[in-house]
Design a protein around this motif. Structure first.
Motif, PDB file in Angstrom:
ATOM      1  N   VAL A  47      40.922  34.466  43.842  1.00  0.00           N
ATOM      2  CA  VAL A  47      39.502  34.756  44.071  1.00  0.00           C
ATOM      3  C   VAL A  47      38.744  34.778  42.754  1.00  0.00           C
ATOM      4  CG1 VAL A  47      37.860  36.497  44.887  1.00  0.00           C
ATOM      5  CG2 VAL A  47      39.877  35.960  46.252  1.00  0.00           C
ATOM      6  N   ALA A  48      39.316  35.404  41.725  1.00  0.00           N
ATOM      7  CA  ALA A  48      38.654  35.472  40.418  1.00  0.00           C
ATOM      8  C   ALA A  48      38.444  34.086  39.822  1.00  0.00           C
ATOM      9  CB  ALA A  48      39.473  36.339  39.456  1.00  0.00           C
ATOM     10  N   ALA A  49      39.375  33.173  40.067  1.00  0.00           N
ATOM     11  CA  ALA A  49      39.292  31.830  39.492  1.00  0.00           C
ATOM     12  C   ALA A  49      38.524  30.851  40.367  1.00  0.00           C
ATOM     13  CB  ALA A  49      40.698  31.293  39.232  1.00  0.00           C
ATOM     14  N   GLU A  50      38.621  31.002  41.697  1.00  0.00           N
ATOM     15  CA  GLU A  50      38.096  29.972  42.594  1.00  0.00           C
ATOM     16  C   GLU A  50      37.148  30.484  43.673  1.00  0.00           C
ATOM     17  OE1 GLU A  50      41.656  28.385  44.284  1.00  0.00           O
ATOM     18  OE2 GLU A  50      42.486  27.834  42.336  1.00  0.00           O
ATOM     19  N   GLY A  51      36.985  31.789  43.779  1.00  0.00           N
ATOM     20  CA  GLY A  51      36.166  32.342  44.857  1.00  0.00           C
ATOM     21  C   GLY A  51      34.677  32.138  44.625  1.00  0.00           C
ATOM     22  N   SER A  52      33.906  32.377  45.675  1.00  0.00           N
ATOM     23  CA  SER A  52      32.450  32.283  45.567  1.00  0.00           C
ATOM     24  C   SER A  52      31.937  33.426  44.695  1.00  0.00           C
ATOM     25  CB  SER A  52      31.815  32.371  46.962  1.00  0.00           C
ATOM     26  OG  SER A  52      31.946  33.703  47.467  1.00  0.00           O
ATOM     27  N   VAL A  53      30.691  33.328  44.290  1.00  0.00           N
ATOM     28  CA  VAL A  53      30.086  34.391  43.484  1.00  0.00           C
ATOM     29  C   VAL A  53      30.163  35.715  44.232  1.00  0.00           C
ATOM     30  CG1 VAL A  53      27.910  35.238  42.514  1.00  0.00           C
ATOM     31  CG2 VAL A  53      28.551  32.849  42.218  1.00  0.00           C
ATOM     32  N   VAL A  54      29.887  35.708  45.516  1.00  0.00           N
ATOM     33  CA  VAL A  54      29.922  36.944  46.315  1.00  0.00           C
ATOM     34  C   VAL A  54      31.342  37.507  46.366  1.00  0.00           C
ATOM     35  CG1 VAL A  54      29.574  37.915  48.620  1.00  0.00           C
ATOM     36  CG2 VAL A  54      27.892  36.328  47.669  1.00  0.00           C
ATOM     37  N   GLU A  55      32.341  36.644  46.591  1.00  0.00           N
ATOM     38  CA  GLU A  55      33.733  37.111  46.620  1.00  0.00           C
ATOM     39  C   GLU A  55      34.148  37.700  45.272  1.00  0.00           C
ATOM     40  OE1 GLU A  55      36.021  34.204  49.745  1.00  0.00           O
ATOM     41  OE2 GLU A  55      35.359  33.330  47.834  1.00  0.00           O
ATOM     42  N   ARG A  56      33.756  37.041  44.193  1.00  0.00           N
ATOM     43  CA  ARG A  56      34.111  37.537  42.859  1.00  0.00           C
ATOM     44  C   ARG A  56      33.401  38.851  42.561  1.00  0.00           C
ATOM     45  NH1 ARG A  56      32.543  32.283  41.533  1.00  0.00           N
ATOM     46  NH2 ARG A  56      31.139  33.046  39.881  1.00  0.00           N
ATOM     47  N   TRP A  57      32.147  38.965  42.986  1.00  0.00           N
ATOM     48  CA  TRP A  57      31.379  40.193  42.759  1.00  0.00           C
ATOM     49  C   TRP A  57      32.018  41.370  43.489  1.00  0.00           C
ATOM     50  CZ3 TRP A  57      28.476  43.512  45.867  1.00  0.00           C
ATOM     51  CH2 TRP A  57      27.634  44.393  45.178  1.00  0.00           C
ATOM     52  N   TYR A  58      32.395  41.164  44.754  1.00  0.00           N
ATOM     53  CA  TYR A  58      33.069  42.227  45.500  1.00  0.00           C
ATOM     54  C   TYR A  58      34.414  42.567  44.870  1.00  0.00           C
ATOM     55  CZ  TYR A  58      29.881  42.873  49.403  1.00  0.00           C
ATOM     56  OH  TYR A  58      28.801  43.211  50.179  1.00  0.00           O
ATOM     57  N   VAL A 101      43.118  40.219  35.807  1.00  0.00           N
ATOM     58  CA  VAL A 101      42.102  39.844  36.793  1.00  0.00           C
ATOM     59  C   VAL A 101      40.744  40.391  36.360  1.00  0.00           C
ATOM     60  CG1 VAL A 101      41.347  40.077  39.193  1.00  0.00           C
ATOM     61  CG2 VAL A 101      43.767  39.712  38.685  1.00  0.00           C
ATOM     62  N   LEU A 102      40.727  41.640  35.930  1.00  0.00           N
ATOM     63  CA  LEU A 102      39.475  42.231  35.464  1.00  0.00           C
ATOM     64  C   LEU A 102      38.945  41.465  34.246  1.00  0.00           C
ATOM     65  CD1 LEU A 102      37.372  44.403  35.925  1.00  0.00           C
ATOM     66  CD2 LEU A 102      38.763  45.945  34.542  1.00  0.00           C
ATOM     67  N   ALA A 160      29.329  43.484  37.033  1.00  0.00           N
ATOM     68  CA  ALA A 160      30.137  44.317  37.926  1.00  0.00           C
ATOM     69  C   ALA A 160      31.498  44.605  37.306  1.00  0.00           C
ATOM     70  CB  ALA A 160      30.296  43.636  39.287  1.00  0.00           C
ATOM     71  N   ALA A 161      32.097  43.589  36.688  1.00  0.00           N
ATOM     72  CA  ALA A 161      33.405  43.775  36.060  1.00  0.00           C
ATOM     73  C   ALA A 161      33.306  44.700  34.843  1.00  0.00           C
ATOM     74  CB  ALA A 161      33.994  42.420  35.656  1.00  0.00           C
ATOM     75  N   CYS A 162      32.260  44.536  34.062  1.00  0.00           N
ATOM     76  CA  CYS A 162      32.067  45.415  32.902  1.00  0.00           C
ATOM     77  C   CYS A 162      31.853  46.854  33.353  1.00  0.00           C
ATOM     78  CB  CYS A 162      30.900  44.929  32.061  1.00  0.00           C
ATOM     79  SG  CYS A 162      31.260  43.397  31.162  1.00  0.00           S
ATOM     80  N   SER A 163      31.155  47.029  34.456  1.00  0.00           N
ATOM     81  CA  SER A 163      30.955  48.368  35.012  1.00  0.00           C
ATOM     82  C   SER A 163      32.285  48.966  35.449  1.00  0.00           C
ATOM     83  CB  SER A 163      29.990  48.308  36.196  1.00  0.00           C
ATOM     84  OG  SER A 163      29.876  49.563  36.807  1.00  0.00           O
TER      85      SER A 163
END
Length: 95
Positions: free
Chosen positions: A44-55, A66-67, A81-84
């Motif tokens: 998901v982190a490499a290939e997912g949509s922006v929404v999937e990666r954000w969640y 992954v983070l 979101a990841a930095c948070s």
């Protein structure tokens, strides 16, 4: 229930905007029905949509690699979101 707030914070050459994160869960049920799947998270982190990666960036228990992928995401919303999530880990570390 948990509430996390963060002021605007420098993040490399940019700035993360101030934000609020609210999480609600029940003690008698898992927030996610399935256990963590690091291989799926990496996909998901490499290939997912922006929404999937954000969640994904807000998910508890992410592997460090992954983070890191999500923190380097080209989409600023995913990166923020990841930095948070990283900030929350550091702030609430139980070492």
């Amino acid at each position: 229930m948990s509430l996390f707030t963060a002021p605007a914070t420098p993040a490399g050459p940019d700035e993360l905007p101030a934000h609020v994160q609210l999480a609600m869960s029940r003690d008698d049920t898992p927030s996610e029905g399935l256990p963590r799947d690091d291989a799926r998270d990496r996909r998901v982190a490499a290939e997912g949509s922006v929404v999937e990666r954000w969640y994904l960036a807000g998910a508890e228990g992410l592997a460090d690699d992954v983070l890191a992928l999500l923190e380097a995401d080209p989409d600023g919303r995913v990166c923020a979101a990841a930095c948070s999530e990283r900030l929350m880990r550091e702030r609430f570390r139980l070492d």
